[in-house]
Design an enzyme around this catalytic site. Structure first.
Site, PDB file in Angstrom:
ATOM      1  CG  ASP A  24       6.615  28.602 -11.304  1.00  0.00           C
ATOM      2  OD1 ASP A  24       6.788  29.236 -10.253  1.00  0.00           O
ATOM      3  OD2 ASP A  24       6.466  29.147 -12.413  1.00  0.00           O
TER       4      ASP A  24
ATOM      5  CD  GLU B 175       1.648  36.160  -8.730  1.00  0.00           C
ATOM      6  OE1 GLU B 175       0.569  36.606  -9.156  1.00  0.00           O
ATOM      7  OE2 GLU B 175       2.334  35.307  -9.342  1.00  0.00           O
TER       8      GLU B 175
ATOM      9  CG  HIS C 272       6.036  34.863 -11.901  1.00  0.00           C
ATOM     10  ND1 HIS C 272       5.418  33.631 -11.813  1.00  0.00           N
ATOM     11  CD2 HIS C 272       6.827  34.946 -10.811  1.00  0.00           C
ATOM     12  CE1 HIS C 272       5.808  33.006 -10.714  1.00  0.00           C
ATOM     13  NE2 HIS C 272       6.668  33.801 -10.089  1.00  0.00           N
ATOM     14  N   GLY C 273       6.472  36.169 -16.063  1.00  0.00           N
ATOM     15  CA  GLY C 273       6.097  36.726 -17.352  1.00  0.00           C
ATOM     16  C   GLY C 273       7.225  37.424 -18.077  1.00  0.00           C
TER      17      GLY C 273
ATOM     18  CB  THR D  52       5.638  32.347 -23.328  1.00  0.00           C
ATOM     19  OG1 THR D  52       4.629  32.104 -22.340  1.00  0.00           O
ATOM     20  CG2 THR D  52       4.973  32.491 -24.678  1.00  0.00           C
TER      21      THR D  52
END
Length: 306
Positions: free
Chosen positions: A84, A136, A210-211, A235
């Site tokens: 990634d 992206e 993402h995120g 995370t």
């Protein structure tokens, strides 16, 4: 279970109108905990190792990839191995030999034309090695060096520009900027669900979010329903792991054996993964359980109709 390809899992998710979760692996404990959750829930998923994680391991991709790959092979549910946020050409060249079936080339912060040029170069090298390629377009904030936030003007992915980008680069999947942000420790992100729907309608490849650690559960379900096929999560696992370590060490200042606190940390990661799988993959567990090939390169391109 033989390692499966990322392209297989993403294409299967897109075909059924669902999502597949991709979890960041930093340590062996991450991989063991994620795989345990996959086995408990019988849900296929993706291990992903970022370029930052490779840097943490001294810039050597093979040891952590080999460890994660071994855990995946021993699991009784399909697991894929994905590299990634790659920006280094040398790491692109190492990916296939290290055991990855896919990689994400991160040109999101770059101007459009430079992103196209660099992504196209990485895509050519990766697909020549049989790898499925994610890219992206737009800018997902939250990285340590982030110059912009997730809600600033001009950072969202434009559907027409995205269609042109996919046509020009030939990538297999596209990570899109729709309001999420990396490294969020609270689930308070606000996503643009109508934009996800427009992107899904405009593109012939699967969409990636993402995120996702910062996205509330109901919003994450809505994002998958609107067209997100691959959901990246990192995370949230680190929050669970670090919190467990802190609690164990605070409870016994004399403790020195890392197995004691890492065992609890591993358990907390497993619980977090199970919770997130229930959101991302609800009703889809086991649907690709018979897959077993490591083949790879372009199976993700079937994700356009949903």
């Amino acid at each position: 279970m033989t390692l499966v390809s990322t392209g297989e899992l993403v294409a299967a998710a897109a075909a059924r109108g669902g999502g597949v979760a991709a979890f960041n692996v930093i340590t062996l404990e991450h991989a063991e905990a994620i795989a345990h959750a996959a086995e408990i829930s019988q849900t296929p998923l993706i291990f992903q190792i970022s370029q930052n994680a490779v840097s943490f391991h001294g810039g050597k991709v093979v040891p952590i990839a080999a460890a994660a790959g071994a855990v995946a092979r021993l699991a009784d549910v399909p697991i894929a191995l994905h590299l990634d946020h790659v920006t280094e050409d040398g790491l692109v060249a190492e990916a296939a030999e290290a055991g990855f079936s896919s990689l994400m080339y991160d040109g999101g912060p770059l101007p459009y034309r430079e992103n196209v040029e660099r992504t196209s170069r990485a895509r050519s090298a990766a697909q020549a090695a049989g790898l499925w390629v994610e890219a992206e377009l737009g800018y997902v904030g939250g990285k340590p060096d982030a110059p912009r936030g997730a809600h600033e003007p001009g950072v969202r992915t434009d559907p027409d520009e995205a269609r042109r980008f996919v046509d020009e680069t030939g990538v297999d999947a596209l990570a899109v900027a729709v309001g999420s942000s990396h490294a969020m420790t609270s689930r308070s992100a606000v996503l643009d669900i109508p934009l996800i729907e427009r992107l899904r309608a405009r593109l012939s490849v699967p969409l990636v979010l993402h995120g996702s650690s910062g996205v509330p559960a109901e919003t994450l379900r809505a994002a998958v329903a609107a067209g997100i096929s691959k959901v990246n999560i990192g995370t949230a696992l680190n929050v669970a792991m670090t919190g467990a370590v802190r609690r164990v060490l605070a409870g016994d200042p004399r403790l020195v054996d890392p197995r004691t606190y890492l065992a609890k940390a591993r358990d907390e990661i497993t619980a977090t993964v199970l919770d997130l799988l229930s959101v991302v993959s609800a009703g889809t567990a086991g649907s690709t359980g018979s897959t077993g090939s490591t083949g790879s390169g372009n199976s993700g391109n079937s994700g356009g109709s949903r």
